[in-house]
Write a protein that holds these residues in place. Structure first.
Motif, PDB file in Angstrom:
ATOM      1  N   GLN A 129       0.837  -1.188   0.000  1.00 23.65           N
ATOM      2  CA  GLN A 129       0.000   0.000   0.000  1.00 23.65           C
ATOM      3  C   GLN A 129       0.875   1.242   0.000  1.00 23.65           C
ATOM      4  O   GLN A 129       1.935   1.254   0.631  1.00 23.65           O
ATOM      5  CB  GLN A 129      -0.903   0.005   1.233  1.00 23.65           C
ATOM      6  CG  GLN A 129      -2.003   1.047   1.167  1.00 23.65           C
ATOM      7  CD  GLN A 129      -3.036   0.849   2.264  1.00 23.65           C
ATOM      8  OE1 GLN A 129      -2.958  -0.100   3.032  1.00 23.65           O
ATOM      9  NE2 GLN A 129      -3.994   1.728   2.318  1.00 23.65           N
ATOM     10  N   VAL A 130       0.432   2.243  -0.720  1.00 22.25           N
ATOM     11  CA  VAL A 130       1.203   3.473  -0.856  1.00 22.25           C
ATOM     12  C   VAL A 130       0.596   4.566   0.002  1.00 22.25           C
ATOM     13  O   VAL A 130      -0.620   4.703   0.096  1.00 22.25           O
ATOM     14  CB  VAL A 130       1.227   3.936  -2.327  1.00 22.25           C
ATOM     15  CG1 VAL A 130       1.889   5.295  -2.464  1.00 22.25           C
ATOM     16  CG2 VAL A 130       1.937   2.894  -3.190  1.00 22.25           C
ATOM     17  N   SER A 177       5.666   6.742   0.518  1.00 22.60           N
ATOM     18  CA  SER A 177       6.223   5.550   1.159  1.00 22.60           C
ATOM     19  C   SER A 177       5.328   4.360   0.884  1.00 22.60           C
ATOM     20  O   SER A 177       4.184   4.509   0.454  1.00 22.60           O
ATOM     21  CB  SER A 177       6.356   5.770   2.671  1.00 22.60           C
ATOM     22  OG  SER A 177       5.087   5.978   3.259  1.00 22.60           O
ATOM     23  N   GLY A 178       5.875   3.168   1.163  1.00 19.00           N
ATOM     24  CA  GLY A 178       5.086   1.958   0.974  1.00 19.00           C
ATOM     25  C   GLY A 178       5.557   1.156  -0.213  1.00 19.00           C
ATOM     26  O   GLY A 178       6.730   1.160  -0.569  1.00 19.00           O
ATOM     27  N   ARG A 179       4.606   0.475  -0.841  1.00 21.56           N
ATOM     28  CA  ARG A 179       4.899  -0.420  -1.949  1.00 21.56           C
ATOM     29  C   ARG A 179       5.128   0.401  -3.211  1.00 21.56           C
ATOM     30  O   ARG A 179       4.212   0.698  -3.958  1.00 21.56           O
ATOM     31  CB  ARG A 179       3.744  -1.392  -2.153  1.00 21.56           C
ATOM     32  CG  ARG A 179       4.037  -2.487  -3.172  1.00 21.56           C
ATOM     33  CD  ARG A 179       2.784  -3.273  -3.479  1.00 21.56           C
ATOM     34  NE  ARG A 179       3.024  -4.353  -4.404  1.00 21.56           N
ATOM     35  CZ  ARG A 179       2.094  -4.919  -5.141  1.00 21.56           C
ATOM     36  NH1 ARG A 179       0.842  -4.498  -5.046  1.00 21.56           N
ATOM     37  NH2 ARG A 179       2.380  -5.903  -5.962  1.00 21.56           N
ATOM     38  N   GLU A 208       3.702   0.808  -8.702  1.00 23.83           N
ATOM     39  CA  GLU A 208       3.863  -0.058  -7.540  1.00 23.83           C
ATOM     40  C   GLU A 208       4.691  -1.290  -7.877  1.00 23.83           C
ATOM     41  O   GLU A 208       5.333  -1.868  -7.005  1.00 23.83           O
ATOM     42  CB  GLU A 208       2.503  -0.459  -6.988  1.00 23.83           C
ATOM     43  CG  GLU A 208       1.735   0.688  -6.358  1.00 23.83           C
ATOM     44  CD  GLU A 208       0.471   0.216  -5.658  1.00 23.83           C
ATOM     45  OE1 GLU A 208       0.438  -0.927  -5.190  1.00 23.83           O
ATOM     46  OE2 GLU A 208      -0.488   1.017  -5.598  1.00 23.83           O
ATOM     47  N   THR A 209       4.649  -1.702  -9.120  1.00 26.50           N
ATOM     48  CA  THR A 209       5.430  -2.840  -9.567  1.00 26.50           C
ATOM     49  C   THR A 209       6.098  -2.501 -10.893  1.00 26.50           C
ATOM     50  O   THR A 209       5.739  -1.526 -11.558  1.00 26.50           O
ATOM     51  CB  THR A 209       4.560  -4.090  -9.752  1.00 26.50           C
ATOM     52  OG1 THR A 209       3.671  -3.863 -10.852  1.00 26.50           O
ATOM     53  CG2 THR A 209       3.754  -4.395  -8.501  1.00 26.50           C
ATOM     54  N   PHE A 265       7.648   0.824  -6.670  1.00 25.63           N
ATOM     55  CA  PHE A 265       8.730   0.382  -7.542  1.00 25.63           C
ATOM     56  C   PHE A 265       9.468   1.589  -8.094  1.00 25.63           C
ATOM     57  O   PHE A 265      10.685   1.632  -8.120  1.00 25.63           O
ATOM     58  CB  PHE A 265       8.194  -0.480  -8.686  1.00 25.63           C
ATOM     59  CG  PHE A 265       9.232  -0.820  -9.718  1.00 25.63           C
ATOM     60  CD1 PHE A 265       9.270  -0.159 -10.945  1.00 25.63           C
ATOM     61  CD2 PHE A 265      10.196  -1.778  -9.451  1.00 25.63           C
ATOM     62  CE1 PHE A 265      10.238  -0.459 -11.880  1.00 25.63           C
ATOM     63  CE2 PHE A 265      11.179  -2.083 -10.373  1.00 25.63           C
ATOM     64  CZ  PHE A 265      11.192  -1.425 -11.592  1.00 25.63           C
TER      65      PHE A 265
END
Length: 122
Positions: free
Chosen positions: A1-2, A25-27, A102-103, A29
């Motif tokens: 989660q961002v 911050s968080g997930r 995120e990825t 990429f």
């Protein structure tokens, strides 16, 4: 989660300065472009400044050129909006808007900060 967290708003007298920050911050990429908007009740949200992920391209609204400066920290996860020579017309809620992957395969998503109030008044 961002998460996208803003800070730095407050009350300042005309001619004064404030610095807003926006930290992701968080997930994550990869981070993309970041945009600062502001909104006054009853009016449309206005794009104030934006900076690319590498910091090489920066744009400002005409209303803030020469007074506001947008920067990124070296890590790239925090963006600052340095606001100088503030005017009552700058009073608004300021929001950051960050492009985030995120990825590695995406898709590109946009996240909004919670908003921070800036009030310029004597």
């Amino acid at each position: 989660q961002v998460q996208l967290v803003e800070s730095g708003g407050g009350l300042v007298q005309p001619g004064g300065s404030l610095t807003l920050s926006c930290t992701a911050s968080g997930r994550i990429f990869s981070l993309g472009d970041l945009h600062w908007y502001r909104q006054v009740p009853g009016k449309e949200r206005e794009l104030v400044a934006q900076i690319t992920s590498n910091g090489r391209t920066i744009d400002y609204a005409d209303s803030v050129k020469g007074r506001f400066v947008i920067t990124r920290d070296d890590a790239g996860d925090t963006v600052f909006l340095h606001m100088n020579n503030l005017e009552p017309e700058d009073s608004a809620i300021y929001y950051c808007n960050q492009d985030i992957w995120e990825t590695e395969l995406g898709p590109l998503q946009q996240y909004w900060g919670q908003g921070t109030q800036v009030t310029v008044s004597s």
